[in-house]
Design an enzyme around this catalytic site. Sequence first.
Site, PDB file in Angstrom:
ATOM      1  N   LYS A 147       0.833  -1.185   0.000  1.00  0.00           N
ATOM      2  CA  LYS A 147       0.000   0.000   0.000  1.00  0.00           C
ATOM      3  C   LYS A 147       0.879   1.251   0.000  1.00  0.00           C
ATOM      4  O   LYS A 147       2.046   1.136   0.324  1.00  0.00           O
ATOM      5  CB  LYS A 147      -0.918  -0.007   1.219  1.00  0.00           C
ATOM      6  CG  LYS A 147      -0.167  -0.377   2.508  1.00  0.00           C
ATOM      7  CD  LYS A 147      -0.417   0.514   3.659  1.00  0.00           C
ATOM      8  CE  LYS A 147       0.190   1.868   3.547  1.00  0.00           C
ATOM      9  NZ  LYS A 147       1.072   2.250   4.658  1.00  0.00           N
ATOM     10  N   HIS A 177      -1.370  -4.557   6.259  1.00  0.00           N
ATOM     11  CA  HIS A 177      -0.970  -5.442   7.364  1.00  0.00           C
ATOM     12  C   HIS A 177      -1.864  -5.302   8.594  1.00  0.00           C
ATOM     13  O   HIS A 177      -1.867  -6.179   9.441  1.00  0.00           O
ATOM     14  CB  HIS A 177       0.514  -5.279   7.702  1.00  0.00           C
ATOM     15  CG  HIS A 177       0.843  -4.047   8.489  1.00  0.00           C
ATOM     16  ND1 HIS A 177       0.932  -2.810   7.924  1.00  0.00           N
ATOM     17  CD2 HIS A 177       1.107  -3.865   9.798  1.00  0.00           C
ATOM     18  CE1 HIS A 177       1.237  -1.914   8.843  1.00  0.00           C
ATOM     19  NE2 HIS A 177       1.349  -2.529   9.998  1.00  0.00           N
ATOM     20  N   LYS A 181      -3.720  -8.362  11.795  1.00  0.00           N
ATOM     21  CA  LYS A 181      -3.594  -8.313  13.256  1.00  0.00           C
ATOM     22  C   LYS A 181      -4.649  -9.217  13.890  1.00  0.00           C
ATOM     23  O   LYS A 181      -5.803  -9.229  13.469  1.00  0.00           O
ATOM     24  CB  LYS A 181      -3.772  -6.876  13.756  1.00  0.00           C
ATOM     25  CG  LYS A 181      -2.587  -5.978  13.378  1.00  0.00           C
ATOM     26  CD  LYS A 181      -2.817  -4.552  13.847  1.00  0.00           C
ATOM     27  CE  LYS A 181      -1.793  -3.594  13.247  1.00  0.00           C
ATOM     28  NZ  LYS A 181      -0.584  -3.427  14.046  1.00  0.00           N
ATOM     29  N   GLU A 215       0.492   7.589  16.817  1.00  0.00           N
ATOM     30  CA  GLU A 215       1.837   7.004  16.876  1.00  0.00           C
ATOM     31  C   GLU A 215       2.781   8.013  17.518  1.00  0.00           C
ATOM     32  O   GLU A 215       2.598   9.228  17.369  1.00  0.00           O
ATOM     33  CB  GLU A 215       2.349   6.686  15.469  1.00  0.00           C
ATOM     34  CG  GLU A 215       1.538   5.647  14.736  1.00  0.00           C
ATOM     35  CD  GLU A 215       2.175   5.278  13.402  1.00  0.00           C
ATOM     36  OE1 GLU A 215       2.859   4.250  13.340  1.00  0.00           O
ATOM     37  OE2 GLU A 215       1.989   6.029  12.432  1.00  0.00           O
ATOM     38  N   HIS A 239      -5.248   1.608   6.169  1.00  0.00           N
ATOM     39  CA  HIS A 239      -5.505   0.836   7.382  1.00  0.00           C
ATOM     40  C   HIS A 239      -6.826   1.176   8.075  1.00  0.00           C
ATOM     41  O   HIS A 239      -7.600   0.298   8.412  1.00  0.00           O
ATOM     42  CB  HIS A 239      -4.375   1.051   8.388  1.00  0.00           C
ATOM     43  CG  HIS A 239      -3.008   0.743   7.855  1.00  0.00           C
ATOM     44  ND1 HIS A 239      -2.746  -0.346   7.063  1.00  0.00           N
ATOM     45  CD2 HIS A 239      -1.816   1.368   8.016  1.00  0.00           C
ATOM     46  CE1 HIS A 239      -1.456  -0.379   6.770  1.00  0.00           C
ATOM     47  NE2 HIS A 239      -0.860   0.664   7.325  1.00  0.00           N
ATOM     48  N   LYS A 325       1.611  11.164  13.369  1.00  0.00           N
ATOM     49  CA  LYS A 325       2.973  10.908  13.837  1.00  0.00           C
ATOM     50  C   LYS A 325       3.296  11.874  14.968  1.00  0.00           C
ATOM     51  O   LYS A 325       2.714  12.961  15.061  1.00  0.00           O
ATOM     52  CB  LYS A 325       3.969  11.141  12.696  1.00  0.00           C
ATOM     53  CG  LYS A 325       3.722  10.322  11.450  1.00  0.00           C
ATOM     54  CD  LYS A 325       4.014   8.858  11.650  1.00  0.00           C
ATOM     55  CE  LYS A 325       3.922   8.071  10.345  1.00  0.00           C
ATOM     56  NZ  LYS A 325       3.649   6.651  10.593  1.00  0.00           N
TER      57      LYS A 325
HETATM   58  C1  BG6 Z   1       2.647   1.442   7.923  1.00  0.00           C
HETATM   59  C2  BG6 Z   1       2.817   2.902   7.681  1.00  0.00           C
HETATM   60  O1  BG6 Z   1       1.838   0.891   6.934  1.00  0.00           O
HETATM   61  O2  BG6 Z   1       2.054   1.225   9.193  1.00  0.00           O
HETATM   62  C3  BG6 Z   1       3.647   3.529   8.801  1.00  0.00           C
HETATM   63  O3  BG6 Z   1       3.437   3.132   6.432  1.00  0.00           O
HETATM   64  C4  BG6 Z   1       3.058   3.187  10.142  1.00  0.00           C
HETATM   65  O4  BG6 Z   1       3.727   4.928   8.610  1.00  0.00           O
HETATM   66  C5  BG6 Z   1       2.837   1.692  10.279  1.00  0.00           C
HETATM   67  O5  BG6 Z   1       3.960   3.626  11.153  1.00  0.00           O
HETATM   68  C6  BG6 Z   1       2.142   1.308  11.573  1.00  0.00           C
HETATM   69  O6  BG6 Z   1       2.099  -0.080  11.662  1.00  0.00           O
HETATM   70  P1  BG6 Z   1       2.374  -0.929  12.980  1.00  0.00           P
HETATM   71  O7  BG6 Z   1       3.069  -2.152  12.500  1.00  0.00           O
HETATM   72  O8  BG6 Z   1       3.157  -0.093  13.910  1.00  0.00           O
HETATM   73  O9  BG6 Z   1       1.016  -1.278  13.486  1.00  0.00           O
END
Ligand code: BG6
Length: 474
Positions: A147, A177, A181, A215, A239, A325
Site C-alpha cells: 500500500k 498489514h 492483526k 503514533e 488501514h 505521527k
Molecule cells: C505502515 C505505515 O503501513 O504502518 C507507517 O506506512 C506506520 O507509517 C505503520 O507507522 C504502523 O504499523 P504498525 O506495524 O506499527 O502497526
Amino acid sequence: GRPDDHVVVLFGATGDLARRKLLPGLYRLARAGLMPYRYRIVGSAPAASALTDEEFRAHARQAVTEFGAEQLSGAHWAAFESTLSFGAADPEDPQPLLAAVRAAEQAVGGSPRRLCHLAVPPSAFASVIGMLGRCGLAERARVIVEKPFGTDLASARALNETVHAVFDESRVFRIDHFLGKESVDNILALRFANGLFEPVWNRDHISHVQIDVPETIGIEGRAGFFEETGTFRDMIVTHLFQVLGFVAMEPPVRLEATSLRDEKAKVFEAMKPLDPAHVVRGQYAGYRAEPGVDPHSGTETFAALRVEVDNWRWAGVPFFLRSGKSLGRRRQVVALSFKEPPLRMFPVDAHTGGGPRSNTLVVDFDDPGWISARFLAKEPGPAMRLGPAAMTFRYADSTGRRRGLEGYERLLLDAMLGDQSLFTRADGIERLWEVSEPLFQAPPAVLPYAPGSWGPAAADDLVAPHRWYLPDIP
Ligand code: BG6
C-alpha cells in the site's frame, strides 16, 4: 495444511520493509513450521543496489537479529539461510533475477508456485508488474502489492488496469498489514460468534465509533515515501478504512474471501463522500526540518475525520478516525460508545469518570491486543455512587497459547495458501479513493501541532459534543 511448494521473490529486498517485517516474518514462519515443505526465497533489487547471495544472507541475518520477535537459533537459522539467494532486476534487464529464480526452482523441484512480493515504492509498482509479465515470471505466480494502492481514484484505476493486464484478480494480493492483526480478525469473532454483542451493534444502541491510531514515532528517515504520501494516504485510506470495514460490515454469508470482501465493499459503497469541513489535517512542528523534507512542505502528518456510513445499520452514527505521527502515545483502538440509558437515576461521580467514556466497548488491536467492556458500577460504601469499571480480555494473558502471528506473518502465509479473505479487492480500493476525492479537490489547511501533543485543537472540535476516548482512558 502447509502451503504448496514455493519460490518467494522479494522485490525491494534491501529496503526498510523487508528488513523490519518481511525477512523476520518469513523466518518466523519457518521456525513455526508454517512455510511450505520445500521453498526458496529470492531477494531482488535494481542492479545499482544488487547484493551477492552471501551479502543477502548477512543482510537477512542482521534483519532477523534486529527485528525478529525471537532469538536466532543455530539450526533453524542455518536451514532458513540455505533457502536465500539474490538476483538483481531492472525493468529492462531481469536476467540475473531470472537465473536466480530458475536455480531456486530447480532446488525446490517440480513446478513450484511463485509469490512475487512488491515491497517497492508505489511509484515502482507498475514498472515491476510490467516486467513480470514480459519476462514470464508472472506464470504460476501470485503477486503481493504493498500500500498505498494508487494515490487517488484515477491512479488506482490505472494501476488496477496495469495489474489486471498481467494477473487476474484471483492472483492479486493487495496487502494491508492491519488486517493481519489478531484483534482485527477477532472483531469478526466478537461480533458473529457471540449472541452478546451483535444485537446491540447498530444505530439503536451505539452513539458513535472511534478508530484511533496515534503514533509516537515521526517519519523515521522515510521522507521520500512520506512527503509524497502523507498520513491520509499512508494510514487513513488504507488501514483505518479497512478496519472500519470490519467494524461496520453486515454478517457475511460465510467466512470466506468472496463473502467477506463483498460485505466490506458494501460498507465502502455506503460511505458518504468525505466532507472536507469534517477533516482536520495537521503537521508536527519540526517536520519541515527533517532530512529530505521540503522546507515548505504541505504534507500532513496528522489526520482526523468524521465518516458516515449511510446504511440501515449505521445511519446517523458518526465514525471518527484519527492517526498521526509524533503524538503523545502509541495506541491502536476501536471504541464503540453506547447510548446513554433513557434516565439518569444515579449520582455519578464526575471526577472518577462516569460520563460518556464508560458505557464503551474498546478493542485495542495493537498486537497482542485486548478487548475491554467499560461500564459503570457501584463504588463500595454506604452511598449509591457509581464509578468506572471494566471487564478486560487480554490476548497476552490467554494461557496455553503460543504467540499469534504478526500482521505480515499471517498475511504472507495466507498469500501462500491462496486465501484472499484479508486482502483488499480492486472494487473496494477504488471506492475508497472515490469517497476521498472531495478532500483532494478542496484540502483543508494543514495546522501545526507540537510533537508529543494530541494534534491540532480542531480535532477536538471535530468530535464535539463527544470527546476522543484517548488519551484519558487507559
Ligand atoms: C505502515 C505505515 O503501513 O504502518 C507507517 O506506512 C506506520 O507509517 C505503520 O507507522 C504502523 O504499523 P504498525 O506495524 O506499527 O502497526
